[in-house]
Design an enzyme around this catalytic site. Sequence first.
Site, short mmCIF file in Angstrom:
data_model
loop_
_atom_site.label_atom_id
_atom_site.label_comp_id
_atom_site.label_asym_id
_atom_site.label_seq_id
_atom_site.Cartn_x
_atom_site.Cartn_y
_atom_site.Cartn_z
N ASP A 186 0.84 -1.21 0.00
CA ASP A 186 0.00 0.00 0.00
C ASP A 186 0.87 1.25 0.00
OD1 ASP A 186 -2.26 -1.60 0.05
OD2 ASP A 186 -2.40 -1.60 2.22
N HIS A 189 -3.30 -2.08 -4.56
CA HIS A 189 -4.46 -1.22 -4.79
C HIS A 189 -4.00 -0.28 -5.89
CE1 HIS A 189 -7.06 -2.44 -1.51
NE2 HIS A 189 -6.10 -2.28 -0.62
N ARG A 222 -9.28 -5.29 -5.69
CA ARG A 222 -10.17 -4.31 -6.29
C ARG A 222 -11.54 -4.24 -5.61
NH1 ARG A 222 -13.61 -1.74 -7.81
NH2 ARG A 222 -13.99 -0.62 -9.75
N LYS A 223 -11.90 -5.32 -4.94
CA LYS A 223 -13.21 -5.37 -4.28
C LYS A 223 -14.34 -4.95 -5.21
CE LYS A 223 -11.32 -4.65 0.39
NZ LYS A 223 -9.95 -4.17 0.13
N ASP A 268 -20.15 -4.40 -8.37
CA ASP A 268 -21.22 -3.91 -9.25
C ASP A 268 -21.89 -5.08 -9.98
OD1 ASP A 268 -22.77 -2.12 -10.95
OD2 ASP A 268 -21.25 -0.61 -10.49
N TYR A 321 -6.13 -6.43 14.47
CA TYR A 321 -5.05 -7.37 14.18
C TYR A 321 -5.07 -8.59 15.07
CZ TYR A 321 -2.66 -3.81 11.33
OH TYR A 321 -2.33 -2.90 10.37
#
Length: 264
Positions: free
Chosen positions: A38, A62, A92-93, A96, A220
Amino acid sequence: MKAEDAWGPRWVNCAHPLSHEFMRVACEKESLVVLAADLPTVDGIVQLIEDVGEFVCALKTHVDMVEGFNMEDWSKVVDAARSKGMLLFEDRKFADIGRVAQTQMGGLYDIRSWADLVTSHSISGPDVVDGVAAAWDEVERIGGILLLAQMSSSGNLLAEGYTESTLEIGNASPHVLGYIGNGSSVSELEGLRSKVGEGRMIWTPGVNLSSEEGVLGQRYGHPAEAVLAGSDAIIVGSGIHKSEDPFSSAREYASASWGALLER
Ligand code: 5BU
């Protein structure tokens, strides 16, 4: 070590070819680490891959976090990850309708052309899975989907009934390699594993060797406990990229996760 010996029933029962690819790489590197890279720049991600790649089985990205994205620069990340023998995993999650997910696999980031794995929500129903898979078909590549059956963030809305419906969707599709589980909770993970059985993988974010509360609701748990509870891959971000010594940290996560797999 031979993959079938390390992975036991998981090796035998998982059908998706990329699950075997992951298990094979894990045995080669003696690590179940998936690196959540990230970071906002291509150079930063490439440097991180160079630094810790030998302990990492898959690079989780991401792509929309990268400033000034262009495909030519991004190919440096793809090449670096491939040269270190990692799978490429875009978190990407998708969420839609199927047709839109299919087009979102192309577009600016052209995820279908480089990602081996992607995440997807199940909130919109089973067709999102077919949409993502159709996009890989278009470019004649094989890919796998991890459905979000649980999340690590506190207060998330993925209740038990939602998790069960997600497993129904996933178990009905050959494109679903496995599920995202909550790495911060041993009891949630054990519950998820008993419902999933042996035929799909469970990959878990929400793991860190220091158990202090993550920022903005992240929770965590210990990576070894997650693996003992049924996780097959520990997704680690800050624990490695925010460490003062990413190399040593990555090595620690690798050995904690690999030791737990052998114990399991
Ligand atoms: P961390 O720095 O180790 O907390 O990063 C965790 C990564 O896993 C980050 O990239 C998240 O997008 C990702 N993640 C998560 O933390 N929790 C979830 O439930 C899911 C993904 Br799904």
